[in-house]
Every structure is written in C-alpha cells, then in structure tokens.
Design a protein around this motif. Structure first.
Motif, PDB file in Angstrom:
ATOM      1  N   ALA A 255       0.830  -1.209   0.000  1.00 20.84           N
ATOM      2  CA  ALA A 255       0.000   0.000   0.000  1.00 20.84           C
ATOM      3  C   ALA A 255       0.865   1.259   0.000  1.00 20.84           C
ATOM      4  N   MET A 256       1.943   1.259   0.740  1.00 24.06           N
ATOM      5  CA  MET A 256       2.844   2.413   0.759  1.00 24.06           C
ATOM      6  C   MET A 256       3.472   2.625  -0.618  1.00 24.06           C
ATOM      7  N   VAL A 257       3.865   1.527  -1.261  1.00 26.34           N
ATOM      8  CA  VAL A 257       4.472   1.626  -2.583  1.00 26.34           C
ATOM      9  C   VAL A 257       3.467   2.163  -3.595  1.00 26.34           C
ATOM     10  N   GLU A 258       2.230   1.701  -3.491  1.00 29.57           N
ATOM     11  CA  GLU A 258       1.190   2.164  -4.418  1.00 29.57           C
ATOM     12  C   GLU A 258       0.943   3.658  -4.292  1.00 29.57           C
ATOM     13  N   GLN A 259       1.196   4.223  -3.109  1.00 28.48           N
ATOM     14  CA  GLN A 259       1.035   5.663  -2.895  1.00 28.48           C
ATOM     15  C   GLN A 259       2.328   6.436  -3.137  1.00 28.48           C
ATOM     16  N   GLY A 260       3.393   5.718  -3.543  1.00 27.55           N
ATOM     17  CA  GLY A 260       4.683   6.363  -3.741  1.00 27.55           C
ATOM     18  C   GLY A 260       4.775   7.119  -5.049  1.00 27.55           C
ATOM     19  N   THR A 261       5.936   7.702  -5.294  1.00 22.13           N
ATOM     20  CA  THR A 261       6.196   8.462  -6.521  1.00 22.13           C
ATOM     21  C   THR A 261       6.531   7.504  -7.658  1.00 22.13           C
ATOM     22  N   ALA A 262       5.965   7.780  -8.834  1.00 18.69           N
ATOM     23  CA  ALA A 262       6.198   6.913  -9.995  1.00 18.69           C
ATOM     24  C   ALA A 262       7.692   6.738 -10.238  1.00 18.69           C
ATOM     25  N   ALA A 263       8.088   5.513 -10.595  1.00 16.92           N
ATOM     26  CA  ALA A 263       9.504   5.186 -10.739  1.00 16.92           C
ATOM     27  C   ALA A 263      10.211   6.101 -11.731  1.00 16.92           C
ATOM     28  N   ASP A 264       9.593   6.360 -12.881  1.00 17.67           N
ATOM     29  CA  ASP A 264      10.276   7.187 -13.879  1.00 17.67           C
ATOM     30  C   ASP A 264      10.492   8.607 -13.380  1.00 17.67           C
ATOM     31  N   VAL A 265       9.560   9.110 -12.575  1.00 19.82           N
ATOM     32  CA  VAL A 265       9.702  10.463 -12.005  1.00 19.82           C
ATOM     33  C   VAL A 265      10.861  10.491 -11.013  1.00 19.82           C
ATOM     34  N   VAL A 266      10.945   9.455 -10.173  1.00 18.27           N
ATOM     35  CA  VAL A 266      12.017   9.384  -9.176  1.00 18.27           C
ATOM     36  C   VAL A 266      13.384   9.361  -9.844  1.00 18.27           C
TER      37      VAL A 266
ATOM     38  N   ALA B 268      20.196  -1.034 -12.953  1.00 17.49           N
ATOM     39  CA  ALA B 268      19.085  -1.796 -13.523  1.00 17.49           C
ATOM     40  C   ALA B 268      17.849  -0.913 -13.723  1.00 17.49           C
ATOM     41  N   GLU B 269      17.604  -0.003 -12.781  1.00 15.87           N
ATOM     42  CA  GLU B 269      16.433   0.876 -12.909  1.00 15.87           C
ATOM     43  C   GLU B 269      16.590   1.831 -14.091  1.00 15.87           C
ATOM     44  N   TYR B 270      17.781   2.362 -14.292  1.00 10.65           N
ATOM     45  CA  TYR B 270      17.993   3.236 -15.454  1.00 10.65           C
ATOM     46  C   TYR B 270      17.952   2.439 -16.751  1.00 10.65           C
ATOM     47  N   GLN B 271      18.417   1.215 -16.711  1.00  7.84           N
ATOM     48  CA  GLN B 271      18.350   0.377 -17.912  1.00  7.84           C
ATOM     49  C   GLN B 271      16.896   0.131 -18.312  1.00  7.84           C
ATOM     50  N   ARG B 272      16.011  -0.017 -17.344  1.00  4.25           N
ATOM     51  CA  ARG B 272      14.591  -0.201 -17.653  1.00  4.25           C
ATOM     52  C   ARG B 272      13.997   1.037 -18.331  1.00  4.25           C
ATOM     53  N   LEU B 273      14.597   2.179 -18.077  1.00  2.00           N
ATOM     54  CA  LEU B 273      14.155   3.418 -18.705  1.00  2.00           C
ATOM     55  C   LEU B 273      14.863   3.669 -20.031  1.00  2.00           C
ATOM     56  N   GLY B 274      15.700   2.717 -20.432  1.00  2.00           N
ATOM     57  CA  GLY B 274      16.434   2.873 -21.685  1.00  2.00           C
ATOM     58  C   GLY B 274      17.624   3.795 -21.565  1.00  2.00           C
ATOM     59  N   GLN B 275      18.125   3.973 -20.323  1.00  2.00           N
ATOM     60  CA  GLN B 275      19.262   4.865 -20.087  1.00  2.00           C
ATOM     61  C   GLN B 275      20.411   4.066 -19.457  1.00  2.00           C
ATOM     62  N   GLY B 276      21.616   4.489 -19.746  1.00  2.00           N
ATOM     63  CA  GLY B 276      22.771   3.904 -19.084  1.00  2.00           C
ATOM     64  C   GLY B 276      23.119   4.695 -17.842  1.00  2.00           C
ATOM     65  N   PHE B 277      23.721   4.034 -16.885  1.00  2.00           N
ATOM     66  CA  PHE B 277      24.227   4.724 -15.698  1.00  2.00           C
ATOM     67  C   PHE B 277      25.518   4.042 -15.279  1.00  2.00           C
ATOM     68  N   LYS B 278      26.604   4.798 -15.294  1.00  2.00           N
ATOM     69  CA  LYS B 278      27.885   4.244 -14.916  1.00  2.00           C
ATOM     70  C   LYS B 278      28.746   5.325 -14.289  1.00  2.00           C
ATOM     71  N   ARG B 279      29.355   5.003 -13.154  1.00  2.00           N
ATOM     72  CA  ARG B 279      30.288   5.908 -12.498  1.00  2.00           C
ATOM     73  C   ARG B 279      31.685   5.297 -12.559  1.00  2.00           C
ATOM     74  N   PRO B 280      32.724   6.121 -12.794  1.00  2.00           N
ATOM     75  CA  PRO B 280      34.091   5.600 -12.814  1.00  2.00           C
ATOM     76  C   PRO B 280      34.436   4.927 -11.490  1.00  2.00           C
ATOM     77  N   GLU B 281      35.307   3.935 -11.551  1.00  2.00           N
ATOM     78  CA  GLU B 281      35.696   3.240 -10.323  1.00  2.00           C
ATOM     79  C   GLU B 281      36.256   4.200  -9.277  1.00  2.00           C
ATOM     80  N   ALA B 282      36.994   5.194  -9.732  1.00  2.00           N
ATOM     81  CA  ALA B 282      37.584   6.151  -8.790  1.00  2.00           C
ATOM     82  C   ALA B 282      36.545   7.064  -8.156  1.00  2.00           C
ATOM     83  N   GLN B 283      35.304   7.022  -8.667  1.00  2.00           N
ATOM     84  CA  GLN B 283      34.213   7.817  -8.109  1.00  2.00           C
ATOM     85  C   GLN B 283      33.205   6.925  -7.395  1.00  2.00           C
TER      86      GLN B 283
END
Length: 278
Positions: free
Chosen positions: A89-100, A127-142
């Motif tokens: 129920a809390m999740v159903e009242q949460g902010t839409a994933a794509d908006v977050v 994985a969440e950004y991949q579902r949106l068709g976006q890549g997300f990667k941070r350098p190892e040093a970051q």
C-alpha cells in the motif's frame, strides 16, 4: 592504477600507496551517499521500492538530501515488509519510478557515489535506469564502499554490518532498513572513517592496509597467469592463506600480493606509478 576489484571498486587497488592516495583524496570532495530498499536481491528480477540520497562534504556537512518511496508497480513480499516496514500500500502511494529516477539523475552523477556494500545499491540503480532505456555508470575512482574501508579500519569489531555499526557508534538515525536512515548512517560512518584516516599517519595506514585479506579470484585479475598458477607461486613463498567460511574462496594478504606483483612485473609497476604521478 592497478585494481584488485571487489565489486569493481577502485578502493581495492593492489598497490598500497595508490590505495592510500585514493582514500586521502576522498575527504576533500563531494560524497553522494545512497541506499536502496528492494523487493529482492537480484536487480534483474527485483525492483527498488525506496531510495534515499544525501550529498555533502566533510567541510560543509550535508548540503542536499532526498528520499522517495518508489511506485514500481510491484507487490512487496511479506519478508521485505517484515524487514523494512514498507508495504504494498505504501508503494502504491509512492512516486512513480520514472519520475524518481529522472529527479535523481543529476545528483547521482555528481561527487563520489558512496554506500555501505555499494555494489548492491549500484547494481540496482543501474538496472532501474536500464529499464528506462538509459545507461548509468560511475568511474571506479568515483565509487566508495564504506564496508571495505570498515574492514580495514574497524577490523577489531565482530561485525561491520550497518545496523551493528549504528548500535556500536550510537548513530541517531532511526530504524535500520529504511533508505533515509541507512543513508544517514552511511554518511556518518563515512565521515568517521575519513576523519580517522586524516588523523592517522601514512606509515600506520600502510601497516593496516598490507594486512588486508584479498580474495584470490580478485587478485588474479591483475596477474598475467591463471588462478592456479598464482596460488602455486604464493604458496611456494609460504604466504599466509585464509579460506572463506564457505570454503570456496582463498584469500591472501595484500602485502604478499603486492610483493609478488613487484617481483613479477617491475616494468608494469613503473608504468603504473608513472601514470599515477602524472
């Protein structure tokens, strides 16, 4: 840098002086601390249902924070509800994933991404950004995992789990296994560890770092030989070895691995030290 990767994180660099330099520079910049609560342990199957983010530096303190219950259109397993208190129920009242994820994209791209067992949070964010068709990667040093540094600086404690560290240090952050509480706990822990580093001499830190246990499967990534050959060479030199509780991982001291690396690859060592200096 010559990395021995634990979850692909540069703070496990094989060469002690490079590792020390990595940790020294962390205290000077922006940390972006994250924690996710999920419906399971596999990012290809489970979803993020809560995420929190805290940004700041040791000098300025916290300058930004955000927290969302995420409506990923999934049911929350009873085991997760018992652990986190988050219900369907809390999740159903949460902010839409794509908006977050669109709202968090800019801060997640800033500073040094920090987490307690960061590899877990990072894999779910990717994985969440991949579902949106976006890549997300941070350098190892970051990337900065407080679990790994805790194992180095808090080796005398019986556990380095975040709830145990919260109790040990008396962090006033609220209920564990909620994203904002765990993010704030990780922020406080990162500050404590980095301040301890700042107040410890290089020589004393080197003595601690060389004692760290490194899994053979990670060490072999920087040696130009098969795992069995690396193990043979280490054992032939009488290097101390530890076997994991499950009995399927051999580990060796960082100092022994570094000594062998320097012996086998002096030219590569000079190249890497030259790159680090440049």
């Amino acid at each position: 840098m010559v990395p021995v990767s634990v979850g692909g994180i540069a703070q496990s660099a094989l060469l002690t002086d490079q590792l020390l330099a990595y940790y020294r520079q962390l205290s000077k910049g922006l940390l972006t601390v994250v924690d996710v609560e999920t419906t399971g342990s596999r990012p290809d199957e489970a979803r993020v249902i809560e995420i929190a983010l805290v940004q700041g530096s040791l000098d300025q303190g916290i300058i930004h924070e955000a927290s969302f219950v995420v409506n990923a259109k999934v049911r929350v397993p009873h085991t997760i509800t018992r652990l986190t208190g988050i219900t369907t129920a809390m999740v159903e009242q949460g902010t839409a994933a794509d908006v977050v994820w669109q709202a968090l994209r800019s801060p997640l791209d800033q500073g040094v991404l920090t987490g307690h067992n960061l590899a877990f949070d990072y894999s779910f964010i990717q994985a969440e950004y991949q579902r949106l068709g976006q890549g997300f990667k941070r350098p190892e040093a970051q990337q900065f995992c407080t679990v790994i540094l805790s194992r180095l600086l808090l080796a005398d404690l019986p556990s380095r789990s975040l709830p145990q560290l919260v109790r040990h240090f008396g962090f006033d952050v609220g209920r564990s296994h909620r994203a904002l509480a765990d993010t704030k706990a990780c922020w406080l822990l990162a500050n404590l560890l980095l301040e301890r580093l700042a107040n410890t001499s290089d020589d004393a830190l080197r003595q601690q770092f060389v004692e760290q246990w490194v899994p053979l499967r990670d060490a072999v990534k920087v040696f130009d030989c098969p795992r069995v050959e690396l193990q043979r060479q280490l054992d032939a030199r009488g290097c101390e070895r530890r076997t994991s509780r499950r009995g399927n991982r051999h580990m060796y001291r960082r100092g022994d691995l570094e000594t062998l690396y320097r012996e086998l690859y002096p030219e590569q060592l000079s190249l890497n030290l030259g790159e680090a200096g440049g």
